[in-house]
Write a protein that holds these residues in place. Structure first.
Motif, mmCIF file in Angstrom:
data_model
loop_
_atom_site.group_PDB
_atom_site.id
_atom_site.type_symbol
_atom_site.label_atom_id
_atom_site.label_comp_id
_atom_site.label_asym_id
_atom_site.label_seq_id
_atom_site.Cartn_x
_atom_site.Cartn_y
_atom_site.Cartn_z
ATOM 1 N N UNK A 227 24.493 21.012 57.848
ATOM 2 C CA UNK A 227 23.229 21.076 58.587
ATOM 3 C C UNK A 227 23.415 21.699 59.969
ATOM 4 N N UNK A 228 24.514 21.390 60.619
ATOM 5 C CA UNK A 228 24.782 22.020 61.920
ATOM 6 C C UNK A 228 24.979 23.527 61.736
ATOM 7 N N UNK A 229 25.757 23.910 60.727
ATOM 8 C CA UNK A 229 25.982 25.340 60.472
ATOM 9 C C UNK A 229 24.672 26.061 60.162
ATOM 10 N N UNK A 230 23.846 25.466 59.304
ATOM 11 C CA UNK A 230 22.571 26.092 58.937
ATOM 12 C C UNK A 230 21.651 26.204 60.141
ATOM 13 N N UNK A 231 21.616 25.159 60.962
ATOM 14 C CA UNK A 231 20.741 25.163 62.134
ATOM 15 C C UNK A 231 21.163 26.228 63.129
ATOM 16 N N UNK A 232 22.440 26.328 63.376
ATOM 17 C CA UNK A 232 22.930 27.360 64.307
ATOM 18 C C UNK A 232 22.595 28.750 63.792
ATOM 19 N N UNK A 233 22.790 28.959 62.507
ATOM 20 C CA UNK A 233 22.497 30.267 61.930
ATOM 21 C C UNK A 233 21.013 30.604 62.066
ATOM 22 N N UNK A 234 20.135 29.693 61.675
ATOM 23 C CA UNK A 234 18.696 29.958 61.732
ATOM 24 C C UNK A 234 18.236 30.150 63.180
#
Length: 431
Positions: A227-234
């Protein structure tokens, strides 16, 4: 990309829902066998028309690159490759533990397949996040306990690092945007992701097996990291698409959220009192559940500081109140005839009405993207009702169909009121 229906998903829902549905027989209006029955043979076309999965799912106004999805899929594949084949009795003697690890690996594979056929890039990314969680349970945690001597403390440390990263990332949100509604839709998703990381409770490990404790913590740590990785990417993809001079819209969203929250608190205060007498009929269930949904959804707008989520959630909440008013008015005017179920054609018609209402609402809303999260919820409710019906066979008492029928009626009512709910939120943000 359309997510295909799978027997695994149906099987899981059947397990978790069977006891509740079986309990519906306790609500039957007839105790002497005289109640009307419906032949499930005549309802098979209800769930066999290719639309048993939601006709609409969530999206986000950010272009998600195929390369990212490929990278996430490689992560899942890499984790699954660590699971020895076969995972047999020789490697894991305990049958219960072996079954859980195998089920986790199967879940990861199924979620990966869903990602390949998902309707939207966001739903593909979400499916891959689920796949990562389950693959980590089976491989990097559960099997690693045996093969690599992995223990809970190192996984707890990894989870703490993700929580720290989530706090840091949350503090960087600038809420900038050329369009406050697009900003709200993007940041609402980012807020929700990080809220899970920051507030998801630790696994309640009651297992006597240290291996399964490691598996639980491995899954927990992988969820947070994904979730942290996805949030940073988005977040990075979104900020790259707005102009250098895009204004700060946080104050605009916060003011709108506060106005909407105050308005909805007033509406909640005006709700009629909960019924004091139990009404197990279809009308009683509709009144109770729609009232409860309206009342409880206010918290999504008035909760902890997350202005974008509050603005987006207000669309759902406003439509919940309107749906309750609409259904209650019809019940008061038409009484028992309002939603009478006589045969399979009545169920089929209510389902078709719900699906059409969802399609119409997406087209008629002044900002379809703002309506989409609420419509995705309604579409999921229809799909869940379909799953419920699919578990019946033979001749079924009408009262046992009340729960799926209630979902069809509620989904239609919410969808019918979504365009006006969108309009109210838009006017509040723009005022």
């Amino acid at each position: 990309m359309r997510e295909a229906s799978t027997s695994t998903r149906r099987g899981f829902l059947a397990v978790v829902g069977a006891s509740a549905l079986a309990g519906c027989s306790g609500f039957d209006d007839s105790r002497d066998g005289s109640e009307t029955t419906v032949s499930m043979y005549h309802l098979r076309d209800v769930t066999d028309d290719g639309e048993s999965d939601p006709i609409l799912v969530e999206s986000v106004p950010v272009q998600i690159e195929q390369s990212l999805l490929d990278e996430r899929l490689r992560r899942v594949s890499g984790l699954l490759q660590r699971v020895p084949t076969p995972l047999d009795q020789e490697r894991i003697p305990n049958g219960v533990i072996r079954e859980r690890l195998l089920r986790a690996a199967d879940d990861a594979t199924t979620s990966s397949q869903h990602a390949r056929s998902a309707q939207t890039q966001l739903s593909a990314l979400q499916a891959l996040t689920r796949a990562r969680e389950r693959a980590r349970y089976a491989a990097a945690a559960g099997w690693a306990y045996t093969a690599e001597n992995r223990r809970v403390p190192e996984l707890q440390a990894a989870h703490r690092q993700s929580v720290n990263d989530a706090r840091t990332l949350r503090s960087t949100f600038a809420y900038r945007g050329d369009d406050p509604i697009r900003a709200a839709l993007v940041y609402a998703h980012l807020e929700r992701n990080l809220d899970v990381v920051l507030n998801d409770p630790a696994p309640h490990v009651t297992e006597s097996s240290p291996l399964l404790a490691v598996a639980e913590w491995g899954e927990h740590a992988e969820t947070a990291r994904a979730l942290v990785d996805d949030t940073r990417y988005l977040h990075d993809r979104y900020t790259a698409t707005i102009s250098d001079h895009a204004p700060d819209v946080e104050d605009t969203l916060t003011a709108a959220a506060e106005t909407l929250a105050m308005r909805l608190r007033d509406r909640r205060a005006e709700l009629p009192p909960e019924p004091t007498e139990l009404d197990d009929g279809l009308a009683g269930r509709l009144r109770y559940r729609l009232r409860d949904d309206a009342e409880s959804s206010v918290r999504r707008v008035t909760g902890p500081a997350a202005p974008a989520r509050a603005v987006v959630a207000a669309v759902v909440t406003i439509s919940n109140f309107a749906a309750y008013d609409q259904v209650r008015t019809r019940l008061e005017e038409d009484g028992a005839d309002a939603y009478r179920i006589v045969d399979a054609s009545d169920v089929r018609e209510l389902r078709a009405r719900a699906l059409q209402a969802i399609r119409d609402a997406l087209e008629e809303s002044p900002r379809p993207a703002l309506a989409r999260p609420a419509l995705a919820d309604a579409a999921t409710a229809v799909s869940f009702a379909d799953e419920s019906l699919a578990r019946y066979s033979g001749d079924v008492r009408v009262s046992r169909l009340y729960d799926p029928v209630r979902r069809y009626i509620a989904a239609a009512a919410r969808a019918q009121n979504l365009p006006s709910a969108c309009r109210e939120v838009l006017e509040t943000v723009e005022s």
